[in-house]
Write a protein that holds these residues in place. Structure first.
Motif, PDB file in Angstrom:
ATOM      1  N   GLY A  14      45.304  40.212  34.684  1.00 43.42           N
ATOM      2  CA  GLY A  14      45.645  38.807  34.816  1.00 43.42           C
ATOM      3  C   GLY A  14      45.264  38.201  36.144  1.00 43.42           C
ATOM      4  N   ASP A  15      44.922  39.030  37.133  1.00 42.79           N
ATOM      5  CA  ASP A  15      44.479  38.499  38.423  1.00 42.79           C
ATOM      6  C   ASP A  15      43.158  37.742  38.254  1.00 42.79           C
ATOM      7  OD1 ASP A  15      46.655  39.690  39.613  1.00 42.79           O
ATOM      8  OD2 ASP A  15      45.511  41.254  40.657  1.00 42.79           O
ATOM      9  N   ILE A  16      42.951  36.781  39.153  1.00 46.79           N
ATOM     10  CA  ILE A  16      41.699  36.038  39.187  1.00 46.79           C
ATOM     11  C   ILE A  16      40.969  36.368  40.486  1.00 46.79           C
ATOM     12  CG2 ILE A  16      40.612  33.766  39.209  1.00 46.79           C
ATOM     13  CD1 ILE A  16      41.952  34.309  36.579  1.00 46.79           C
ATOM     14  N   VAL A  17      39.680  36.644  40.379  1.00 41.04           N
ATOM     15  CA  VAL A  17      38.827  36.837  41.550  1.00 41.04           C
ATOM     16  C   VAL A  17      37.901  35.626  41.643  1.00 41.04           C
ATOM     17  CG1 VAL A  17      37.048  38.267  42.626  1.00 41.04           C
ATOM     18  CG2 VAL A  17      38.925  39.348  41.343  1.00 41.04           C
ATOM     19  N   LEU A  18      37.845  35.032  42.830  1.00 42.13           N
ATOM     20  CA  LEU A  18      36.948  33.911  43.092  1.00 42.13           C
ATOM     21  C   LEU A  18      35.980  34.297  44.187  1.00 42.13           C
ATOM     22  CD1 LEU A  18      36.044  30.879  43.007  1.00 42.13           C
ATOM     23  CD2 LEU A  18      37.808  30.448  44.732  1.00 42.13           C
ATOM     24  N   MET A  19      34.690  34.140  43.923  1.00 40.56           N
ATOM     25  CA  MET A  19      33.652  34.328  44.925  1.00 40.56           C
ATOM     26  C   MET A  19      32.928  32.996  45.076  1.00 40.56           C
ATOM     27  SD  MET A  19      32.317  37.989  43.420  1.00 40.56           S
ATOM     28  CE  MET A  19      31.032  38.278  44.649  1.00 40.56           C
TER      29      MET A  19
END
Length: 240
Positions: free
Chosen positions: A183-188
């Motif tokens: 459920g975590d979101i990674v943003l690059m």
């Protein structure tokens, strides 16, 4: 896992020097691969630098027998830096070119990250956390207490970076291992996003579209452009 990537020229630039790579399937011995690169240099050199580095790096990953994610990423970064540095020294039209580079791969609940320059990687779980640290003049001034974060955002030299791929004979990336939960979101992203939006605004947009990486990424770009769009914008959103 779901992911979506996008780049946009912005409202002020004539050339898009940002380049992204977003692949959920295996690349060589990596289970997936995500890259944001923000090129710099003279006429079209920055555009070439970011694209060349992403393509060279991914090809190296495909061809390598190394199995450790961090060792493999480090090996590929060093080879890429050597190639672009040599090119910038041998071809006058590419003199001074380079690129930021932030790369990540996710294996089960572990994410392996490397970065050089001021493109960023965030994790959004119970809060928004910037995992990478900018290699920039103003970040160095923040670290020594000369500036606070608000002053850094408005500083006239905020775009001066202190490390990049291709500008020195030896690359100096930082490496991180980050534990993730479902459920975590990674943003690059490149600084074309973070110079236009505060972290809390980025978090709000991500949370509003938490199950839709495509809408989240497109909304971030739209908002950055509405806020001025002073630079190219690159975004990758990954839902773990």
């Amino acid at each position: 896992m779901k992911a979506f990537s996008i780049t946009d020229i912005g409202e002020k630039r004539r050339i898009n020097q940002d380049y992204v790579f977003c692949e959920l399937n295996p690349i060589g011995n990596l289970p997936n691969l995500f890259i944001v690169a923000d090129g710099m240099g003279g006429h079209k050199a920055g555009d070439y630098a970011s694209r060349f580095c992403v393509e060279f790096f991914t090809q190296h990953i495909r061809n390598s027998s190394q199995t450790s994610p961090i060792a493999l990423i480090e090996e590929a970064i060093n080879a890429t830096n050597e190639a672009i540095y040599k090119m910038s020294k041998e071809q006058v039209e590419f003199e001074g070119m380079g690129t930021t580079f932030v790369v990540a791969t996710i294996f089960k609940n572990e994410m392996y990250v490397a970065n050089i320059g001021d493109s960023r990687l965030y994790v959004i779980d119970s809060q928004i956390r910037q995992i990478t640290e900018d290699h920039s003049l103003v970040q160095a001034m923040v670290n020594t207490g000369e500036l606070n974060r608000d002053e850094a955002r408005a500083h006239p030299n905020k775009n001066i970076i202190t490390r990049a791929l291709g500008v020195n004979e030896i690359a100096q990336p930082d490496f991180f291992e980050v534990e993730l939960s479902r459920g975590d979101i990674v943003l690059m992203c490149s600084d074309g996003l973070t110079n236009m939006l505060e972290d809390e605004n980025i978090e709000r947009i991500i949370r509003k579209n938490v199950n839709d990486p495509k809408t989240a990424a497109e909304t971030l770009v739209k908002q950055a452009n509405e806020n001025g769009g002073k630079d190219n914008i690159a975004v990758i959103v990954i839902k773990v």
